[in-house]
Design a protein around this motif. Structure first.
Motif, PDB file in Angstrom:
ATOM      1  N   GLY A   1       2.193 -32.168  17.465  1.00 18.69           N
ATOM      2  CA  GLY A   1       1.680 -31.928  18.804  1.00 18.69           C
ATOM      3  C   GLY A   1       1.331 -33.172  19.583  1.00 18.69           C
ATOM      4  N   SER A   2       0.378 -33.008  20.482  1.00 16.79           N
ATOM      5  CA  SER A   2      -0.003 -34.091  21.393  1.00 16.79           C
ATOM      6  C   SER A   2      -1.471 -33.977  21.754  1.00 16.79           C
ATOM      7  CB  SER A   2       0.854 -34.026  22.656  1.00 16.79           C
ATOM      8  OG  SER A   2       0.656 -32.788  23.307  1.00 16.79           O
ATOM      9  N   MET A   3      -1.948 -35.008  22.448  1.00 19.57           N
ATOM     10  CA  MET A   3      -3.352 -34.992  22.877  1.00 19.57           C
ATOM     11  C   MET A   3      -3.514 -35.747  24.182  1.00 19.57           C
ATOM     12  SD  MET A   3      -5.267 -37.760  20.404  1.00 19.57           S
ATOM     13  CE  MET A   3      -6.607 -38.211  21.477  1.00 19.57           C
ATOM     14  N   ALA A   4      -4.606 -35.454  24.846  1.00 21.83           N
ATOM     15  CA  ALA A   4      -4.986 -36.166  26.061  1.00 21.83           C
ATOM     16  C   ALA A   4      -6.498 -36.348  26.037  1.00 21.83           C
ATOM     17  CB  ALA A   4      -4.565 -35.386  27.301  1.00 21.83           C
ATOM     18  N   ILE A   5      -6.958 -37.397  26.705  1.00 19.82           N
ATOM     19  CA  ILE A   5      -8.390 -37.686  26.776  1.00 19.82           C
ATOM     20  C   ILE A   5      -8.834 -37.617  28.233  1.00 19.82           C
ATOM     21  CG2 ILE A   5     -10.200 -39.379  26.296  1.00 19.82           C
ATOM     22  CD1 ILE A   5      -8.403 -40.422  24.022  1.00 19.82           C
TER      23      ILE A   5
ATOM     24  N   VAL B   1       3.395 -24.794  24.547  1.00 16.73           N
ATOM     25  CA  VAL B   1       2.399 -24.976  23.489  1.00 16.73           C
ATOM     26  C   VAL B   1       1.928 -23.602  23.008  1.00 16.73           C
ATOM     27  CG1 VAL B   1       1.639 -27.231  24.315  1.00 16.73           C
ATOM     28  CG2 VAL B   1       0.450 -25.208  25.088  1.00 16.73           C
ATOM     29  N   ARG B   2       1.721 -23.514  21.712  1.00 13.75           N
ATOM     30  CA  ARG B   2       1.251 -22.263  21.106  1.00 13.75           C
ATOM     31  C   ARG B   2      -0.235 -22.068  21.329  1.00 13.75           C
ATOM     32  NH1 ARG B   2       1.572 -22.471  15.004  1.00 13.75           N
ATOM     33  NH2 ARG B   2       3.341 -23.643  15.723  1.00 13.75           N
ATOM     34  N   SER B   3      -0.981 -23.182  21.210  1.00 10.05           N
ATOM     35  CA  SER B   3      -2.428 -23.116  21.378  1.00 10.05           C
ATOM     36  C   SER B   3      -2.952 -24.494  21.760  1.00 10.05           C
ATOM     37  CB  SER B   3      -3.100 -22.635  20.089  1.00 10.05           C
ATOM     38  OG  SER B   3      -2.868 -23.545  19.038  1.00 10.05           O
TER      39      SER B   3
ATOM     40  N   ALA C   1      -5.683 -25.109  32.691  1.00 15.05           N
ATOM     41  CA  ALA C   1      -5.546 -23.879  33.475  1.00 15.05           C
ATOM     42  C   ALA C   1      -4.273 -23.841  34.303  1.00 15.05           C
ATOM     43  CB  ALA C   1      -6.767 -23.699  34.373  1.00 15.05           C
ATOM     44  N   GLY C   2      -3.767 -25.009  34.707  1.00 12.65           N
ATOM     45  CA  GLY C   2      -2.562 -25.036  35.530  1.00 12.65           C
ATOM     46  C   GLY C   2      -1.397 -25.778  34.920  1.00 12.65           C
ATOM     47  N   ASP C   3      -1.495 -26.147  33.653  1.00 11.92           N
ATOM     48  CA  ASP C   3      -0.433 -26.918  33.021  1.00 11.92           C
ATOM     49  C   ASP C   3       0.771 -26.033  32.716  1.00 11.92           C
ATOM     50  OD1 ASP C   3       1.122 -28.788  31.731  1.00 11.92           O
ATOM     51  OD2 ASP C   3      -0.121 -28.872  29.928  1.00 11.92           O
ATOM     52  N   PRO C   4       1.945 -26.393  33.235  1.00 13.10           N
ATOM     53  CA  PRO C   4       3.143 -25.602  32.940  1.00 13.10           C
ATOM     54  C   PRO C   4       3.443 -25.477  31.443  1.00 13.10           C
ATOM     55  CG  PRO C   4       3.562 -27.118  34.742  1.00 13.10           C
ATOM     56  CD  PRO C   4       2.210 -27.468  34.185  1.00 13.10           C
ATOM     57  N   PHE C   5       3.071 -26.464  30.650  1.00 14.84           N
ATOM     58  CA  PHE C   5       3.297 -26.352  29.213  1.00 14.84           C
ATOM     59  C   PHE C   5       2.487 -25.204  28.614  1.00 14.84           C
ATOM     60  CE2 PHE C   5       5.095 -30.602  27.438  1.00 14.84           C
ATOM     61  CZ  PHE C   5       6.184 -30.503  28.280  1.00 14.84           C
ATOM     62  N   VAL C   6       1.316 -24.940  29.141  1.00 17.86           N
ATOM     63  CA  VAL C   6       0.499 -23.814  28.677  1.00 17.86           C
ATOM     64  C   VAL C   6       1.018 -22.515  29.298  1.00 17.86           C
ATOM     65  CG1 VAL C   6      -1.811 -22.796  28.695  1.00 17.86           C
ATOM     66  CG2 VAL C   6      -1.534 -25.254  28.297  1.00 17.86           C
TER      67      VAL C   6
ATOM     68  N   LEU D   1      -6.182 -31.101  22.553  1.00 17.17           N
ATOM     69  CA  LEU D   1      -5.149 -31.094  21.526  1.00 17.17           C
ATOM     70  C   LEU D   1      -4.206 -29.920  21.770  1.00 17.17           C
ATOM     71  CD1 LEU D   1      -7.541 -31.715  18.526  1.00 17.17           C
ATOM     72  CD2 LEU D   1      -5.925 -33.367  19.482  1.00 17.17           C
ATOM     73  N   TYR D   2      -2.911 -30.195  21.771  1.00 14.94           N
ATOM     74  CA  TYR D   2      -1.895 -29.155  21.946  1.00 14.94           C
ATOM     75  C   TYR D   2      -1.159 -28.937  20.634  1.00 14.94           C
ATOM     76  CZ  TYR D   2      -1.821 -28.820  27.104  1.00 14.94           C
ATOM     77  OH  TYR D   2      -2.127 -28.578  28.422  1.00 14.94           O
ATOM     78  N   THR D   3      -1.002 -27.676  20.244  1.00 13.21           N
ATOM     79  CA  THR D   3      -0.160 -27.286  19.121  1.00 13.21           C
ATOM     80  C   THR D   3       1.138 -26.747  19.713  1.00 13.21           C
ATOM     81  OG1 THR D   3      -2.092 -26.708  17.791  1.00 13.21           O
ATOM     82  CG2 THR D   3       0.032 -25.781  17.099  1.00 13.21           C
ATOM     83  N   PRO D   4       2.272 -27.338  19.367  1.00 11.04           N
ATOM     84  CA  PRO D   4       3.531 -26.926  19.992  1.00 11.04           C
ATOM     85  C   PRO D   4       3.984 -25.538  19.537  1.00 11.04           C
ATOM     86  CG  PRO D   4       3.943 -28.548  18.275  1.00 11.04           C
ATOM     87  CD  PRO D   4       2.449 -28.434  18.419  1.00 11.04           C
TER      88      PRO D   4
END
Length: 90
Positions: free
Chosen positions: A50-54, A76-78, A66-71, A6-9
């Protein structure tokens, strides 16, 4: 068992996301191509919800984050990885 990411924007997600979306999407495609991401998408209002992935494994979810540019670039905030007990499948 599956794993939900789960991503919090971030507050400025609308300004940041377009800059980093191509690299983020390429990462999604790479993980999907090797079977390490099953589904991904935004909620009805991605700016506030936000968004999610499974993922099939916790390791895949952790590697993705660990390697996501959004992080890495603060789109994303958290984030949170949760175990999910899938009950109904096709």
């Amino acid at each position: 068992m599956k794993y939900v990411l789960l991503y919090t924007p971030a507050d400025d997600v609308l300004a940041r996301a377009p800059l980093h979306f191509p690299a983020h999407n390429a990462r999604i495609d790479a993980f999907h191509g090797r079977g390490d991401i099953l589904m991904v998408g935004t909620f009805g209002d991605p700016v506030t919800q936000g968004s999610m992935a499974i993922f099939p494994t916790r390791e895949a979810a952790e590697e993705f984050v660990a390697g996501d540019p959004f992080v890495l670039e603060g789109v994303v905030r958290s984030y949170e990885i949760r175990e999910w007990n899938e009950v109904l499948t096709d």
